[in-house]
Every structure is written in C-alpha cells, then in structure tokens.
Design a protein around this motif. Structure first.
Motif, PDB file in Angstrom:
ATOM      1  N   GLY A 196       0.831  -1.199   0.000  1.00  0.00           N
ATOM      2  CA  GLY A 196       0.000   0.000   0.000  1.00  0.00           C
ATOM      3  C   GLY A 196       0.858   1.238   0.000  1.00  0.00           C
ATOM      4  N   ALA A 197       0.193   2.364   0.110  1.00  0.00           N
ATOM      5  CA  ALA A 197       0.899   3.619  -0.092  1.00  0.00           C
ATOM      6  C   ALA A 197       1.749   4.030   1.105  1.00  0.00           C
ATOM      7  CB  ALA A 197      -0.114   4.696  -0.453  1.00  0.00           C
ATOM      8  N   LYS A 198       1.143   4.024   2.284  1.00  0.00           N
ATOM      9  CA  LYS A 198       1.786   4.717   3.396  1.00  0.00           C
ATOM     10  C   LYS A 198       2.093   3.841   4.606  1.00  0.00           C
ATOM     11  CE  LYS A 198      -0.136   9.227   2.425  1.00  0.00           C
ATOM     12  NZ  LYS A 198      -1.127  10.211   2.846  1.00  0.00           N
ATOM     13  N   MET A 292      11.062   7.758  -9.340  1.00  0.00           N
ATOM     14  CA  MET A 292      10.299   7.270  -8.185  1.00  0.00           C
ATOM     15  C   MET A 292       9.998   5.779  -8.303  1.00  0.00           C
ATOM     16  SD  MET A 292       6.662   9.107  -9.052  1.00  0.00           S
ATOM     17  CE  MET A 292       7.325  10.563  -9.819  1.00  0.00           C
ATOM     18  N   GLY A 293      10.045   5.097  -7.159  1.00  0.00           N
ATOM     19  CA  GLY A 293       9.754   3.657  -7.134  1.00  0.00           C
ATOM     20  C   GLY A 293       8.261   3.410  -7.309  1.00  0.00           C
ATOM     21  N   MET A 294       7.931   2.641  -8.342  1.00  0.00           N
ATOM     22  CA  MET A 294       6.512   2.400  -8.642  1.00  0.00           C
ATOM     23  C   MET A 294       6.129   0.935  -8.450  1.00  0.00           C
ATOM     24  SD  MET A 294       5.160   5.299  -9.698  1.00  0.00           S
ATOM     25  CE  MET A 294       3.927   5.198 -10.999  1.00  0.00           C
ATOM     26  N   ASN A 317      -2.141  -7.772   2.834  1.00  0.00           N
ATOM     27  CA  ASN A 317      -2.835  -6.498   2.957  1.00  0.00           C
ATOM     28  C   ASN A 317      -2.070  -5.408   2.215  1.00  0.00           C
ATOM     29  OD1 ASN A 317      -3.042  -3.793   4.297  1.00  0.00           O
ATOM     30  ND2 ASN A 317      -4.732  -4.808   5.300  1.00  0.00           N
ATOM     31  N   GLY A 318      -2.563  -5.017   1.064  1.00  0.00           N
ATOM     32  CA  GLY A 318      -1.984  -3.887   0.325  1.00  0.00           C
ATOM     33  C   GLY A 318      -1.094  -4.312  -0.837  1.00  0.00           C
ATOM     34  N   PRO A 319      -1.253  -3.652  -2.001  1.00  0.00           N
ATOM     35  CA  PRO A 319      -0.457  -3.981  -3.194  1.00  0.00           C
ATOM     36  C   PRO A 319       1.004  -3.561  -3.029  1.00  0.00           C
ATOM     37  CG  PRO A 319      -1.762  -2.014  -3.593  1.00  0.00           C
ATOM     38  CD  PRO A 319      -2.192  -2.535  -2.242  1.00  0.00           C
ATOM     39  N   PHE A 323      -0.390  -0.916  -8.924  1.00  0.00           N
ATOM     40  CA  PHE A 323      -0.887  -1.979  -9.824  1.00  0.00           C
ATOM     41  C   PHE A 323      -2.040  -1.519 -10.704  1.00  0.00           C
ATOM     42  CE2 PHE A 323      -5.021  -3.440  -8.213  1.00  0.00           C
ATOM     43  CZ  PHE A 323      -5.106  -2.587  -7.123  1.00  0.00           C
ATOM     44  N   GLU A 324      -2.634  -0.356 -10.350  1.00  0.00           N
ATOM     45  CA  GLU A 324      -3.734   0.150 -11.188  1.00  0.00           C
ATOM     46  C   GLU A 324      -3.212   0.484 -12.582  1.00  0.00           C
ATOM     47  OE1 GLU A 324      -2.832   1.376  -8.206  1.00  0.00           O
ATOM     48  OE2 GLU A 324      -4.573   1.852  -6.970  1.00  0.00           O
ATOM     49  N   MET A 325      -1.920   0.837 -12.682  1.00  0.00           N
ATOM     50  CA  MET A 325      -1.316   1.105 -13.994  1.00  0.00           C
ATOM     51  C   MET A 325      -0.624  -0.186 -14.445  1.00  0.00           C
ATOM     52  SD  MET A 325       0.430   4.822 -13.481  1.00  0.00           S
ATOM     53  CE  MET A 325      -0.253   6.044 -12.373  1.00  0.00           C
TER      54      MET A 325
END
Ligand code: AMP
Length: 396
Positions: A196-198, A292-294, A317-319, A323-325
């Motif tokens: 996830g993001a954060k 940036m790390g994607m 829990n969390g990508p 992954f949406e792109m």
C-alpha cells in the motif's frame, strides 16, 4: 451463544443486517453483485429453516431523507435473481407500511427494507429508531462485516433487543474465523505481506503482527520510507519523513522478536507517476534523483515469492506497487499468483483490507485463495486488534 447452524428459525421473522452497498451504473443496474451473493447462504439458511427474512441495509451516503439514487428499490431485481425468489419491498424502513408488510410476512418469504441511512438516526445509533426496526422481527442476524466497525442502529445497537436471539450470519462467521486462523491459530511459518501507499496507515497492524508472525514482507510505497530510514537514496519516491524513526523502530523490534523483515532489494522506477513514464530497474537503496519507485523489481519478486511459497499461513494487505497502472502491476500480480500457488500447496491464505482485494479480483484469483475479506475498513481495524462494536454486540 446462539449460532446460525443450531438455531430453530421455524415461524420466526428474522431481521438480517446485510451489506448491499453495491455499485450501480447510471441506469441504476448493479455492476458488481459480490456483496449480495456473499449473503445468499445466510438468507437461504433462514428460509430453509422455516423462517421469513427481513433484509436491512444501507446504500451509498445519503445526506438526510430520501434520495432516489440511493434507493434500495434499484437492487431488488438483482437480489431476486440471486436468492431465486420474489422479494417484497418496504419503501420506508420504519413506519406503518413496513410494520404491516413485516407482520404479514409468511415463512419462506423475503422483505427488503428501504435504505436505513435515509434516517440519520441509523448512523447516530438512535434508540427510538432502533426499537422501531427491532419490533419488525423476532431474531437478529448480523451478516454485514463491512459495517461491523460502526456502532450504528442496525449493526450494533439493535442487538440489545434480542438478548437471546442474536447471532452472526455465515459471512461474518467466516471473516472472524479467517482472522483468528491467521492471528491466533496460524500454522508456522506465518507470513504477512504488507503493502500500500503509506507506512502511517499500517503502523498499528505491523506492531500487532510482530507478535504473531514469522515474516513480514514490505512492499508498495511504504517500502521507500524504510529504505530512506536506513540511509538509502530513494529519488522522488513516496516517503513519509515523519515516520523514519517509526520505520527504524519496527525494524529493531522485529530483530528482537526474531521476525524476518523482507524489503524489496530492487525497484522498477519511473520518471513520472504515469503509464507513459520511462522506466528503469534499480537498487531500492539507490534510486536516481527525479525517479520514483513504482513497483518491486525481479529480484524482490523472486525472494518474496520464495518466502510466500514456504509459508503455511499468509495474510496479504496492500499492493506492492501502483498496480492500477499496467506498467507497474507485475510485482502485485506476481504476489497474487504466489499467494494462490501457496494456497494450492495447502497454506491458509487471507487477503484483506485495502487494495489487495481489488488486486486478486483484477487477476481473477479470488477463488484461488482461502478467504477474501469483504470489509475493507472493518478488516483493517480487526487486524489492528480493535474490538469491532458489531461483533462485540453479538458476543457480549
Ligand atoms: P492502501 O489503500 O494503503 O492499501 O494503498 C493502496 C495504494 O497504494 C494503491 O492505490 C497503490 O497504487 C498505491 N501504491 C502502491 N505502491 C506504490 C508506490 N510505490 N508509490 C505510490 N503509491 C503506491
């Protein structure tokens, strides 16, 4: 405590709180019926046992009062299709008509009440409103895991009107069972994959997990806060500067508790946050300025996959990337496939909370893992070790 399998529903009117908060298109057609079909076993169990069903749900976030676009009348057809019989509809969840419809309901019949949230009393947990709902039935079943973390009238307050006739539906039972299988009775090696993001939104979960698991795989945007905290160059990757110390603290605690933390060795970096970006693979601790790390890189995929395939219990829990792109989905897709493969080898696997559920759906792997949680926020709070009011109201 009563349970749905041993309760005698014969001649009873059974109020079931379901989560039919489903997406609709502009023609008001249901575009994803997962949540409805998830409650069908509970509904059928009651009907088969000789009871009548009164369905209660919310849909969307109406402000106050009736709003046509949030009317549950739009989903009646879909419920009829999935339950396989006609459904009666009460155009107001309380009031004279609802009372009469409920009173005349015969065993084997189903009545659906209009959106509970047309009354602000629902979210406020107002007692008078709750009592009116409660009077419609003889038994209360909570099958709405997605709202179990809210102390609303229909999810929590209502249980007190049924001290001897309240229970979980199959859906919530399965959610509770799955979490306890991971956090209480998990077979080792137990691995948590946290992405996830954060970092900030996953701290409490990670702290909890440190006492329960053998390995924690960290991916996604949060991995760069860990890399930065350890002195890495992370270019313009997502970072939470306020959480550098927290990240170090987690690493230190993990070491003390002999929990292995796996961070991505390499990264697929991009020169902008876009599908059209240029990309390069680099060491996660050495991302050039402006990049940036994607997504995680191939080496990380390999080591994460090894760890997953060696595990007997897995929580995801969390990508691990954006992954949406499609350009940055490889890591998350590989993790999803590894979790499915581990399941095939006999591991118990729970995918819950946040976008990892969207990921297993994207790759059509939902039926290849042991359990996919239906409750995003509720699952997160449950994993954080919080007592969910909707669950406590049935247990206490
Ligand atoms: P969460 O709701 O916390 O599970 O976060 C999910 C979001 O994290 C998804 O929308 C992902 O696109 C995002 N995400 C995953 N990896 C990264 C990354 N490396 N950089 C930025 N966002 C990411």
């Amino acid at each position: 405590m009563q349970n749905i399998d041993n309760y005698n529903f014969s001649e009873k009117k059974v109020l079931i709180r379901v989560d039919f908060n489903v997406p609709l298109n502009d023609k008001f057609e249901v575009t994803d019926n997962t949540r409805i079909s998830a409650s069908v076993p509970t509904i059928k169990k009651v009907l088969k046992g000789g009871g009548a069903v009164i369905l209660m749900s919310h849909l969307g976030r109406p402000k106050s009062g009736y709003e046509d676009k949030f009317s549950l009348k739009h989903i009646v057809k879909e419920v009829e299709k999935l339950v396989g019989q006609p459904i009666k509809f009460a155009p107001d969840c309380i009031g004279v008509e609802a009372k009469e419809l409920a009173a005349s309901l015969k065993p084997g019949e189903v009545l659906m009440l209009e959106n509970l949230r047309f009354y602000t009393s629902e979210t406020k947990g107002d007692l008078d409103f709750t009592e009116k709902l409660a009077k419609l039935g003889d038994v209360y079943v909570n099958d709405a895991f997605g709202t179990a973390h809210r102390a609303h009238a229909s999810t929590t307050i209502i249980a007190q009107f049924f001290p001897k006739d309240k229970m979980f539906g199959y859906l919530i039972e399965k959610e509770i069972f799955s979490v306890s299988k991971v956090l209480k009775g998990g077979v080792s090696p137990i691995t948590a994959i946290v992405g996830g993001a954060k970092v900030s939104s996953k701290i409490v979960i990670m702290e909890q997990l440190l006492d329960k698991v053998d390995n924690i795989i960290i991916g996604g945007g949060m991995a760069y806060t860990f890399a930065k905290a350890q002195g890495g160059n992370i270019g313009s990757s997502l970072v939470e500067m306020d959480f550098l110390e927290t990240a170090l603290d987690i690493l230190a605690k993990a070491k003390n508790k002999k929990v292995t933390i796996l961070l991505p060795e390499d990264t697929l970096a991009a020169d902008k946050f876009s599908e059209e970006a240029n990309t390069q693979v680099c060491d996660t601790n050495n991302i050039p300025d402006g990049w940036m790390g994607m997504d995680i890189g191939e080496k990380a995929i390999a080591s994460f996959t090894n760890c997953i395939l060696d595990s007997k219990t897995i929580l995801w829990n969390g990508p691990v990337g954006v992954f949406e792109m499609n350009k940055f989905q490889n890591g998350t897709k590989s993790i999803a496939m590894a979790v499915a493969e581990a399941t095939k080898k006999g591991a118990f696997t729970l995918v819950g909370g946040g976008d990892s559920v969207a990921a297993v759906n994207k790759y059509n792997l939902a039926d290849k893992v042991s359990h996919v949680s239906t409750g995003g926020g509720a699952m997160l709070e449950y994993l954080e070790g919080k007592e969910l009011p909707g669950i406590a109201a049935i247990l206490n």
